[in-house]
Design an enzyme around this catalytic site. Structure first.
Site, PDB file in Angstrom:
ATOM      1  N   HIS A   1       0.844  -1.192   0.000  1.00 17.47           N
ATOM      2  CA  HIS A   1       0.000   0.000   0.000  1.00 17.47           C
ATOM      3  C   HIS A   1       0.887   1.251   0.000  1.00 17.47           C
ATOM      4  O   HIS A   1       2.109   1.151   0.163  1.00 17.47           O
ATOM      5  CB  HIS A   1      -0.952   0.005   1.200  1.00 17.47           C
TER       6      HIS A   1
HETATM    7  P1  TYD Z   1      -2.230  -3.411   7.562  1.00 19.82           P
HETATM    8  O1  TYD Z   1      -1.914  -1.976   7.452  1.00 19.82           O
HETATM    9  O2  TYD Z   1      -3.089  -4.005   6.472  1.00 19.82           O
HETATM   10  O3  TYD Z   1      -0.898  -4.282   7.673  1.00 19.82           O
HETATM   11  P2  TYD Z   1       0.285  -4.467   6.627  1.00 19.82           P
HETATM   12  O4  TYD Z   1       0.167  -3.391   5.609  1.00 19.82           O
HETATM   13  O5  TYD Z   1       1.509  -4.356   7.470  1.00 19.82           O
HETATM   14  O6  TYD Z   1       0.169  -5.811   6.024  1.00 19.82           O
HETATM   15  O7  TYD Z   1      -2.888  -3.653   8.969  1.00 19.82           O
HETATM   16  C1  TYD Z   1      -3.294  -4.949   9.418  1.00 19.82           C
HETATM   17  C2  TYD Z   1      -4.488  -4.772  10.341  1.00 19.82           C
HETATM   18  O8  TYD Z   1      -4.144  -3.992  11.475  1.00 19.82           O
HETATM   19  C3  TYD Z   1      -5.666  -4.092   9.673  1.00 19.82           C
HETATM   20  O9  TYD Z   1      -6.841  -4.745  10.143  1.00 19.82           O
HETATM   21  C4  TYD Z   1      -5.630  -2.690  10.217  1.00 19.82           C
HETATM   22  C5  TYD Z   1      -5.006  -2.855  11.596  1.00 19.82           C
HETATM   23  N1  TYD Z   1      -4.211  -1.683  12.034  1.00 19.82           N
HETATM   24  C6  TYD Z   1      -4.711  -0.851  12.998  1.00 19.82           C
HETATM   25  O10 TYD Z   1      -5.841  -1.037  13.514  1.00 19.82           O
HETATM   26  N2  TYD Z   1      -3.950   0.209  13.424  1.00 19.82           N
HETATM   27  C7  TYD Z   1      -2.729   0.447  12.907  1.00 19.82           C
HETATM   28  O11 TYD Z   1      -2.054   1.424  13.331  1.00 19.82           O
HETATM   29  C8  TYD Z   1      -2.212  -0.420  11.878  1.00 19.82           C
HETATM   30  C9  TYD Z   1      -0.863  -0.196  11.265  1.00 19.82           C
HETATM   31  C10 TYD Z   1      -2.989  -1.482  11.471  1.00 19.82           C
END
Ligand code: TYD
Length: 144
Positions: A54
């Site tokens: 992302h």
């Molecule tokens: P995500 O950003 O999709 O993880 P990555 O990009 O590292 O694979 O986040 C995973 C999950 O965690 C998603 O359900 C959103 C949640 N999340 C939060 O609630 N707060 C946060 O600060 C972050 C980074 C993620």
């Protein structure tokens, strides 16, 4: 502002060493160019799994391999670069508007992320074609 992958620099962090081990200190707006509003860390990452995938519109981040190693692919829609993080006293600054993917996590790796803003779903661009559209709008805006 139209950031590029070349703005995503590797930052050496402080390291104080003594016989009982090391300590690294990161102070917002002192060692890194933003104030830290949020910290999160990724761990227990199964072998072969990728994270990230992302971009953020506004968020600035410092990504550190607090333990182990992993690779970070950075992409500004034109140029890409891959950074290997494998030391807790170095981090990579990820400026706004950069697509990132994290991959090849070593066993036991811990990916520590210092972030400039609280979690905001609206700040995410999760589809690569939307990211390219976002970058193109920045280019058109700058040229008009
Ligand atoms: P995500 O950003 O999709 O993880 P990555 O990009 O590292 O694979 O986040 C995973 C999950 O965690 C998603 O359900 C959103 C949640 N999340 C939060 O609630 N707060 C946060 O600060 C972050 C980074 C993620």
């Amino acid at each position: 502002m139209r950031n590029s992958v070349y703005d995503c620099v590797i930052l050496p962090l402080s390291k104080i060493h003594n016989r009982a081990g090391n300590i690294t200190i990161v102070e917002g707006e002192k060692n890194i160019p933003f104030n830290v509003k949020r910290i999160y860390y990724l761990y227990d990452i199964p072998g072969g799994e990728d994270r990230g995938g992302h971009a953020h519109k506004e968020l600035q981040q410092l990504i550190v391999a607090a333990s182990g190693s992993f690779n970070v692919l950075l992409d500004d829609g034109t140029n890409k670069k891959i950074v290997t993080l494998n030391r807790p006293d170095y981090g990579v600054m990820v400026v706004p508007g950069i697509w990132r993917e994290l991959f090849e996590f070593s066993s036991g790796a811990i990916c520590l992320v210092l972030a400039s803003h609280r979690y905001d779903q609206a700040d995410y661009i999760r589809k690569y074609d939307q990211f390219i559209g976002f970058r193109n709008r920045l280019i058109n805006h700058q040229e008009s």
